[in-house]
Enzyme design. Structure first.
Site, PDB file in Angstrom:
ATOM      1  N   GLU A   1       0.826  -1.210   0.000  1.00  6.37           N
ATOM      2  CA  GLU A   1       0.000   0.000   0.000  1.00  6.37           C
ATOM      3  C   GLU A   1       0.858   1.256   0.000  1.00  6.37           C
ATOM      4  O   GLU A   1       1.133   1.825   1.064  1.00  6.37           O
ATOM      5  CB  GLU A   1      -0.953   0.016   1.204  1.00  6.37           C
ATOM      6  CG  GLU A   1      -2.107  -0.955   1.099  1.00  6.37           C
ATOM      7  CD  GLU A   1      -3.078  -0.835   2.267  1.00  6.37           C
ATOM      8  OE1 GLU A   1      -2.746  -0.148   3.264  1.00  6.37           O
ATOM      9  OE2 GLU A   1      -4.169  -1.428   2.199  1.00  6.37           O
TER      10      GLU A   1
ATOM     11  N   GLU B   1      -6.555  -7.075  -1.045  1.00  7.11           N
ATOM     12  CA  GLU B   1      -6.931  -6.901   0.366  1.00  7.11           C
ATOM     13  C   GLU B   1      -8.237  -6.132   0.439  1.00  7.11           C
ATOM     14  O   GLU B   1      -8.427  -5.141  -0.255  1.00  7.11           O
ATOM     15  CB  GLU B   1      -5.830  -6.150   1.118  1.00  7.11           C
ATOM     16  CG  GLU B   1      -6.129  -5.933   2.603  1.00  7.11           C
ATOM     17  CD  GLU B   1      -5.016  -5.185   3.315  1.00  7.11           C
ATOM     18  OE1 GLU B   1      -3.831  -5.501   3.065  1.00  7.11           O
ATOM     19  OE2 GLU B   1      -5.320  -4.261   4.103  1.00  7.11           O
TER      20      GLU B   1
END
Length: 591
Positions: free
Chosen positions: A271, A359
Site C-alpha cells: 500500500e 486486500e
C-alpha cells in the site's frame, strides 16, 4: 570399465533404495487398503508416495559421488518381486546402449498425482514450461483485464490474507490451509510479510525466519491446491523506494526459487501512501519486475497503487509497458470506501486496466470499527460483475473487527463456527453459500463442491446477504463504544467554501482515540471554483491512517486536504461529497 568394487556399490545402493521405496509405499497405501474409504490424509500420503517414486526415478539418473551416472532405472517390475541380478550391466537392465529408451516417463500408475497423463519431461527454461505445476494448479496469465488459466478460461480467485507473518506465524500450517481450501472453498492464500513495522523484514525482523515462513506457506499452499501470493507488505514506510534494494534482493531469491511453481503470485508493494506518487511506484515496480523476470519469465505480478491502493485511475492513465502478466491492486474497506471508489474501479477496468483486489474488509479502513454489510454486498457484486479476484483481510485472532477469528480463539486450525468473528462468519457464508451458525454441532461442515476458480459468476456472490426484514442493527457503521453523535461540524473554508465534517465513527485502539470523518465541501459563492484546500485543526498531534478522494498532509495537529484532479471543480452552489479520512490522537482529540 568400472571395477568390481564400483559395481558392488552400485548394486548395494539399488537394493537399499528398492527396500526403502517398498517400505514407504506399503506404509502409505495401507490406509486405503482392504476396501477402506480413502481419507484426505491417506490421499495426501498416497500422492506423496507417488511424488517420491517420481523423484526417485529422476534421482536414479543422476550422478552418485565416486560412481558416475547410474544409467539404469529401477522399474515397477523390480518392486513387484523381480530380483536384481548380479549380472546387471552398467548399460541397464535391458542391455541397450542407450538407457534413456528404458526410462519410464510416468509414475507408478502411469499417471501423476492428479490422475492426468504426465507431460513430456523437459528442462525448465527460465519460467513455467509446463502448464500444470505441483498441486495440479494451472499456470495463470493476464488476458485483457483479468486472469485466465492455461486453456484461456477466465479465473476469479477468492481467498484470505494472513496478518503479519512476524506477529501471527502460527496460522501458517498445513491443516489451517487445508481447511480454508476444503471447507471454506478458498483458492488463494496471501502471505503478508511486513517490511517496516516492528518485526518487519527491513527493520528489526529475523530475515531468515520470515523467509522460512514464506517457504513453509508456499509449500503448504501447494500441497493443499491453493494459489499463494508472496506479499511485500509496505505500510508505515509509505514509499516502496525506501527499501528498493532489499525488495530487489528478496524477489530475486523468491523468483529464482519459485520460477517453475505455477501457483505463486508476487505482490511487490502492498500500500504506497503518504504522498507517494504513481511515478514513484511505477519506477520502483519496473525495477523489481525486471529482477523477477530474470528468473521467472511469466509469473503474475501485482503492483500497488498510491493512497493505500486506491488511485487506479493514475495507473490506468500511465500503465507499466513492455512487461507482461502485470496487474494493479485496489484495496477497500466497505464501511469507509463506497460508490466513488467503485466508480474509480469500474472506470479503470473499462479503460483496460487489469485489477486484482489483494486486500479488503467489511469494516472501516483502520481494520476496526463497525461492519457495513450493505456496502460489502455492493462491492462483491461489482467484483463478480467484472471478474476481479479478491482476498479478505485477515487470518488472525487479533482484537479487531477485520480479524476472521475471535480474540478468544486459541485454535490455529480446525475452526468451528463458535471461533469465528462476525467478519469470519460473513466470509465463510460468502465463500460457501452456507451459514456458519447453521453448521452441525457448531462445527463447520465441508460444503459440497468446494472452491472453483473458473468463471466470474458462480452464485457465491449471492451469499453473505441479510434476509429481508432481518435486524439491521449490526449494519450500522458504529459499534458499542463507537461514535453515536453524527452531528455535522460546519466550518468556513474561505473563498466561499463551506465544509461540513461528520464524525462517522470513532473507537479506541492502543490507548488512542481513532476518528473517521466524512466531509462535504460546498461552494456558496457565485462563481465556480477550480480547486479547493481544507485545513482542519484537532488540538493535538494526530496520525493519518487513511484518506480518500483528496490529497492529504499532516503537520502536528493540522490536517490539510486538497482536491484531486476529478473533484477540484465545484460549480456555484454545488458540492463535493464522499471526501473522508481516519486520524488518531490522544484521548479527547477532535475538531
Amino acid at each position: 570399465m568400472r571395477s568390481e568394487g564400483e559395481k558392488r556399490n552400485r548394486r548395494r545402493w539399488k537394493r537399499r533404495s528398492v527396500f526403502f521405496l517398498v517400505l514407504l509405499l506399503f506404509l502409505n497405501v495401507t490406509a486405503v487398503g482392504c476396501g477402506q474409504e480413502e481419507t484426505v490424509t491417506s490421499r495426501r500420503e498416497r500422492e506423496k508416495a507417488e511424488k517420491i517414486w517420481s523423484l526417485f526415478q529422476d534421482l536414479s539418473k543422476k550422478e552418485i559421488p565416486g560412481q558416475g551416472i547410474l544409467e539404469q532405472d529401477i522399474s515397477e517390475e523390480d518392486i513387484s518381486g523381480k530380483e536384481i541380478s548380479e549380472e546387471d550391466t552398467p548399460e541397464g537392465i535391458s542391455g541397450k546402449e542407450n538407457p534413456e529408451e528404458d526410462i519410464p516417463q510416468k509414475g507408478i500408475s502411469g499417471q501423476n498425482a492428479q490422475g492426468k497423463d504426465n507431460p513430456e519431461l523437459e528442462t525448465p527454461q527460465n519460467g513455467r514450461d509446463r502448464e500444470e505445476g505441483e498441486g495440479g494448479l494451472p499456470a495463470l496469465s493476464v488476458k485483457g483485464t483479468g486472469l485466465v488459466d492455461s486453456d484461456g478460461n477466465p479465473v476469479v480467485l477468492r481467498g484470505i490474507s494472513t496478518h503479519g507473518l512476524a506477529w501471527y506465524p502460527e496460522y501458517v500450517n498445513e491443516d489451517c490451509f487445508a481447511q480454508l481450501k476444503e471447507e471454506w472453498g478458498a483458492d488463494v492464500i496471501r502471505l503478508a510479510m511486513y517490511t517496516a513495522e516492528s518485526g518487519g523484514y527491513c527493520t528489526d525482523g529475523d530475515k531468515e525466519n520470515l523467509k522460512a515462513l514464506i517457504r513453509d506457506g508456499v509449500a503448504y499452499a501447494t500441497e493443499c491446491g491453493l494459489y499463494v501470493i508472496i506479499d511485500w507488505h509496505i505500510l508505515s514506510d509509505g514509499n516502496p523506494n525506501a527499501h528498493l534494494e532489499e525488495a530487489k534482493a528478496f524477489f530475486d531469491e523468491m523468483s529464482e526459487e519459485y520460477a517453475d511453481s505455477t501457483n505463486v503470485i508476487y505482490e511487490v508493494c502492498n500500500e504506497p501512501n503518504g504522498g507517494t506518487s504513481w511515478s514513484d511506484v511505477k519506477s520502483y515496480a519496473e525495477q523489481v519486475i525486471d529482477v523477477i523476470r530474470e528468473n521467472d519469465s511469466d509469473g503474475v505480478i501485482l503492483v500497488g497503487t498510491p493512497n493505500w491502493c486506491q488511485y487506479l485511475d493514475q495507473a490506468a492513465a500511465d500503465p507499466i509497458t513492455d512487461r507482461e502478466n502485470i496487474m494493479y491492486t485496489l484495496h477497500f474497506y466497505a464501511a469507509t470506501h463506497r460508490e466513488s471508489l467503485r466508480k474509480t474501479l469500474a472506470d479503470a477496468v473499462d479503460a483496460g486496466l487489469p485489477v486484482f483486489v489483494s486486500e479488503y474488509g467489511i469494516c472501516d479502513a483502520s481494520g476496526n470499527g463497525g461492519i457495513d454489510r450493505d456496502e460489502a454486498d455492493q462491492w462483491i457484486d461489482t467484483l463478480e460483475q467484472y471478474g476481479i479476484s479478491y482476498v479478505a483481510w485477515n487470518l488472525s485472532n487479533k482484537a479487531e473487527t477485520s480479524a476472521l477469528l475471535k480474540s478468544s480463539c486459541s485454535r490455529t486450525s480446525g475452526f468451528g463456527a463458535e471461533d469465528l468473528s462476525e467478519t469470519g462468519k460473513w466470509l465463510y457464508e460468502l465463500l460457501t453459500g452456507e451459514s456458519a451458525d447453521g453448521a452441525g454441532n457448531s462445527r463447520m461442515e465441508k460444503p459440497e463442491g468446494g472452491g472453483d476458480t473458473k468463471g466470474a459468476d458462480d452464485g457465491r456472490k449471492q451469499s453473505g446477504r441479510q434476509d429481508e426484514g432481518q435486524d439491521q442493527g449490526e449494519n450500522s457503521r458504529t459499534e458499542e463504544g463507537g461514535a453515536q453523535d453524527r452531528t455535522a461540524v460546519v466550518l468556513n473554508g474561505g473563498n466561499g467554501l463551506q465544509i461540513s465534517a461528520v464524525l462517522a465513527n470513532s473507537w479506541e485502539q492502543d490507548g488512542r482515540d481513532c476518528l473517521q470523518y466524512t466531509l462535504t465541501i460546498t461552494n456558496t459563492g457565485d462563481t465556480a471554483c477550480s480547486g479547493w484546500t481544507v485545513e482542519l485543526d484537532f488540538g493535538c498531534d494526530i496520525t493519518l491512517s487513511d484518506g480518500w478522494n483528496g490529497s492529504y498532509q499532516v503537520s502536528g495537529s493540522r490536517l490539510t486536504i486538497s482536491s484531486v484532479d476529478y473533484n477540484g471543480e465545484i460549480a456555484a452552489g454545488g458540492s463535493v461529497e464522499d471526501v473522508g479520512f481516519i486520524v488518531s490522537g490522544e484521548k479527547g482529540v477532535g475538531l
